[in-house]
Design a protein around this motif. Structure first.
Motif, mmCIF file in Angstrom:
data_model
loop_
_atom_site.group_PDB
_atom_site.id
_atom_site.type_symbol
_atom_site.label_atom_id
_atom_site.label_comp_id
_atom_site.label_asym_id
_atom_site.label_seq_id
_atom_site.Cartn_x
_atom_site.Cartn_y
_atom_site.Cartn_z
ATOM 1 N N ILE A 19 -21.560 11.125 10.021
ATOM 2 C CA ILE A 19 -20.661 12.273 10.155
ATOM 3 C C ILE A 19 -19.292 11.892 9.614
ATOM 4 O O ILE A 19 -18.771 10.811 9.911
ATOM 5 N N ILE A 20 -18.716 12.782 8.818
ATOM 6 C CA ILE A 20 -17.368 12.587 8.295
ATOM 7 C C ILE A 20 -16.440 13.548 9.027
ATOM 8 O O ILE A 20 -16.663 14.755 9.035
ATOM 9 N N SER A 21 -15.392 13.003 9.626
ATOM 10 C CA SER A 21 -14.398 13.830 10.308
ATOM 11 C C SER A 21 -13.073 13.734 9.560
ATOM 12 O O SER A 21 -12.649 12.641 9.168
ATOM 13 N N ASN A 22 -12.441 14.886 9.356
ATOM 14 C CA ASN A 22 -11.141 14.912 8.676
ATOM 15 C C ASN A 22 -9.992 15.100 9.653
ATOM 16 O O ASN A 22 -8.880 15.468 9.254
ATOM 17 N N LYS A 23 -10.255 14.850 10.937
ATOM 18 C CA LYS A 23 -9.197 15.022 11.934
ATOM 19 C C LYS A 23 -8.111 13.968 11.785
ATOM 20 O O LYS A 23 -6.957 14.213 12.078
ATOM 21 N N LEU A 24 -8.495 12.784 11.354
ATOM 22 C CA LEU A 24 -7.500 11.720 11.165
ATOM 23 C C LEU A 24 -7.808 11.019 9.847
ATOM 24 O O LEU A 24 -8.843 10.383 9.693
ATOM 25 N N LEU A 25 -6.889 11.169 8.889
ATOM 26 C CA LEU A 25 -7.023 10.556 7.576
ATOM 27 C C LEU A 25 -5.905 9.545 7.375
ATOM 28 O O LEU A 25 -4.822 9.659 7.966
ATOM 29 N N ARG A 26 -6.171 8.573 6.536
ATOM 30 C CA ARG A 26 -5.144 7.581 6.193
ATOM 31 C C ARG A 26 -4.931 7.601 4.680
ATOM 32 O O ARG A 26 -5.900 7.526 3.914
ATOM 33 N N ALA A 27 -3.693 7.762 4.274
ATOM 34 C CA ALA A 27 -3.340 7.801 2.856
ATOM 35 C C ALA A 27 -2.891 6.418 2.406
ATOM 36 O O ALA A 27 -2.080 5.769 3.071
ATOM 37 N N TYR A 28 -3.441 5.980 1.275
ATOM 38 C CA TYR A 28 -3.047 4.718 0.651
ATOM 39 C C TYR A 28 -2.423 5.050 -0.700
ATOM 40 O O TYR A 28 -3.102 5.564 -1.596
ATOM 41 N N ILE A 29 -1.119 4.790 -0.834
ATOM 42 C CA ILE A 29 -0.403 5.152 -2.052
ATOM 43 C C ILE A 29 0.293 3.933 -2.626
ATOM 44 O O ILE A 29 1.126 3.309 -1.942
ATOM 45 N N PRO A 30 -0.027 3.556 -3.867
ATOM 46 C CA PRO A 30 0.677 2.432 -4.498
ATOM 47 C C PRO A 30 1.990 2.900 -5.130
ATOM 48 O O PRO A 30 2.035 3.932 -5.804
ATOM 49 N N PHE A 31 3.057 2.156 -4.895
ATOM 50 C CA PHE A 31 4.352 2.416 -5.512
ATOM 51 C C PHE A 31 4.767 1.184 -6.316
ATOM 52 O O PHE A 31 4.414 0.057 -5.968
ATOM 53 N N PRO A 32 5.528 1.364 -7.394
ATOM 54 C CA PRO A 32 5.918 0.215 -8.231
ATOM 55 C C PRO A 32 6.759 -0.794 -7.470
ATOM 56 O O PRO A 32 7.537 -0.433 -6.574
ATOM 57 N N GLU A 33 6.612 -2.037 -7.856
ATOM 58 C CA GLU A 33 7.302 -3.123 -7.149
ATOM 59 C C GLU A 33 8.820 -3.022 -7.255
ATOM 60 O O GLU A 33 9.532 -3.574 -6.418
ATOM 61 N N ARG A 34 9.340 -2.311 -8.274
ATOM 62 C CA ARG A 34 10.793 -2.215 -8.435
ATOM 63 C C ARG A 34 11.475 -1.495 -7.275
ATOM 64 O O ARG A 34 12.677 -1.657 -7.052
ATOM 65 N N VAL A 35 10.718 -0.674 -6.519
ATOM 66 C CA VAL A 35 11.320 0.009 -5.370
ATOM 67 C C VAL A 35 10.913 -0.671 -4.066
ATOM 68 O O VAL A 35 11.163 -0.137 -2.987
ATOM 69 N N GLY A 36 10.303 -1.841 -4.179
ATOM 70 C CA GLY A 36 9.786 -2.509 -2.987
ATOM 71 C C GLY A 36 10.840 -2.809 -1.949
ATOM 72 O O GLY A 36 10.598 -2.694 -0.745
ATOM 73 N N THR A 37 12.034 -3.185 -2.382
ATOM 74 C CA THR A 37 13.092 -3.535 -1.423
ATOM 75 C C THR A 37 13.629 -2.303 -0.699
ATOM 76 O O THR A 37 14.288 -2.438 0.335
#
Length: 315
Positions: A155-173
């Motif tokens: 069963i797949i539930s969409n009640k709780l999802l987790r987003a994984y988003i990569p951002f460039p290292e230049r804004v890491g700080t």
């Protein structure tokens, strides 16, 4: 004006249980198919309880047998105690009889516990959905035999999802937990505002990015496995001065805009900042309330005479 950084990531479901058999038995019926929506507590499948019903009857017979022995032993203890009081037998005989009675009581407790265990196993022949969701996969079907741990339905539930988003290292700080995120996904017209939950501690070596993690809770149309567009708000300029991008043109002197005063175009060298939604920030070179040429700015030169056409005349 908000200072933002854009990124594209993916959504992962945190609640996607695979229902497995907890007892060995033959499947009587699976009530769902892939794509079906299910509710928490809905009956998903039933297993054959015949073996457990027979075991329960056997255990009940054992309880009855021990109860009968215990009743007889109680009467025997009473008789032995009367004989001891009359000094016909020794106290040792009474002690042995009492010990036998204690053994029977413990056996009765164990037999009743076995009935509860069997009933618990019988209850596991009815499998219910632990959450709202959609059936992703039906792994077995009616008539198949399953052992403990064999999967039945995913069963797949969409009640709780987790987003994984990569951002460039230049804004890491500048990235940190708690920063506001705006998220959209192609499967839904409902945007989501959330915050960064955490950052992966290591930079991804393959693409030199920092992985940002955020949660999306119970939003209609959002689905596990879909892509997600993210905009992280790194800060803001409280009094940003913006002009349309076509107002800024490139001349030998650099980037310029043309300020219109008394029907004359005055070239002003400007310093630009952020861009957003067709607008560009001017950090130096113009003042608030200056009239800046937009349409036709690319055809102007310094000190050129112009005539401002109203909308009706232009039409």
């Amino acid at each position: 004006m908000e200072i933002t950084e854009e990124g594209i990531g993916s959504l992962e479901g945190l609640v996607d249980p695979t229902l497995k058999a907890e007892v060995p038995a033959r499947i009587i019926k699976v009530f769902v198919s892939p794509g079906d929506s299910v509710k928490q507590g809905q009956l998903i499948a039933t297993l054959d309880p015949t073996a457990f019903n027979l075991q329960e009857r056997e255990a009940q017979a054992e309880v009855a047998r021990i109860e009968a022995l215990l009743n007889n032993q109680s009467k025997k203890d009473a008789r032995n105690q009367a004989l001891v009081d009359k000094k016909f037998i020794s106290q040792n005989a009474v002690d042995t009889s009492v010990a036998d009675q204690r053994v029977l009581k413990e056996q009765l407790v164990a037999a009743k516990a076995r009935i509860n265990t069997i009933r618990n196993s019988t209850g596991k022949t009815r499998i219910f959905s632990p959450t709202d969701g959609v059936v992703e996969n039906k792994i077995v079907d009616t008539g198949e035999y399953v052992n403990v741990g064999d999967p039945i339905v995913q069963i797949i539930s969409n009640k709780l999802l987790r987003a994984y988003i990569p951002f460039p290292e230049r804004v890491g700080t500048r990235l940190k937990a708690g920063l506001k995120l705006r998220l959209t996904t192609p499967t839904s017209d409902t945007p989501v505002e959330t915050v960064i939950r955490e950052l992966k501690p290591l930079i991804t070596a393959s693409n030199r990015t920092i992985m940002v993690i955020a949660d999306v809770k119970n939003v209609a149309g959002w689905q596990a496995g879909a892509s997600v567009n993210a905009s992280v708000i790194l800060g803001e300029h409280a009094s940003a001065m913006m002009v349309p991008e076509q107002s800024v043109v490139l001349r030998p002197a650099g980037q310029v805009v043309y300020i219109i005063k008394d029907n004359i175009a005055h070239q002003a060298i400007v310093t630009t900042g952020l861009r957003k939604s067709g607008l560009i920030e001017i950090t130096e070179g113009v003042n608030v309330n200056d009239v800046v040429a937009v349409d036709g700015a690319g055809f102007l030169t310094d000190k050129a005479q112009v005539k401002i056409a109203n909308k009706t005349a232009a039409t």
